[in-house]
Design an enzyme around this catalytic site. Structure first.
Site, PDB file in Angstrom:
ATOM      1  N   ALA A  40      29.742  12.313  15.723  1.00 48.55           N
ATOM      2  CA  ALA A  40      31.195  12.015  16.249  1.00 48.55           C
ATOM      3  C   ALA A  40      32.096  11.242  15.827  1.00 48.55           C
ATOM      4  CB  ALA A  40      31.054  11.847  17.920  1.00 48.55           C
ATOM      5  N   HIS A  41      31.531  10.095  15.081  1.00 51.20           N
ATOM      6  CA  HIS A  41      32.481   9.265  14.550  1.00 51.20           C
ATOM      7  C   HIS A  41      32.802   9.261  13.324  1.00 51.20           C
ATOM      8  CE1 HIS A  41      28.557   8.381  12.498  1.00 51.20           C
ATOM      9  NE2 HIS A  41      29.304   7.880  11.279  1.00 51.20           N
ATOM     10  N   CYS A  42      32.686  10.874  12.680  1.00 52.26           N
ATOM     11  CA  CYS A  42      33.001  11.020  11.468  1.00 52.26           C
ATOM     12  C   CYS A  42      34.511  11.568  11.359  1.00 52.26           C
ATOM     13  CB  CYS A  42      32.087  12.275  10.702  1.00 52.26           C
ATOM     14  SG  CYS A  42      30.679  11.547  10.550  1.00 52.26           S
TER      15      CYS A  42
END
Length: 53
Positions: A40-42
Site C-alpha cells: 500500500a505504501h507504493c
C-alpha cells in the site's frame, strides 16, 4: 524475508521495480499481463516501472 534463498539473475522475471523522481520507490510482482501487486505504501502519482530486473 525470513528463511529466503538467493536466486539467480533472471530467475524471477515477474519482479517489478517502481521508481519515482527520487529513485527507488518499492517493488512488486506481475500477477498477470496488466496488473502489478505492490504494498500500500507504493502509492505515487508519477512513477516508472522496470520489469524483470
Amino acid at each position: 524475508v525470513f528463511g529466503g534463498d538467493e536466486c539467480n539473475i533472471n530467475e524471477h522475471r515477474s519482479l517489478v521495480v517502481l521508481f519515482d523522481s527520487d529513485g527507488f520507490l518499492c517493488a512488486g510482482t506481475l500477477i498477470n499481463k496488466e496488473w502489478v501487486l505492490t504494498a500500500a505504501h507504493c502509492d505515487s502519482e508519477n512513477f516508472q516501472m522496470q520489469l524483470g530486473v
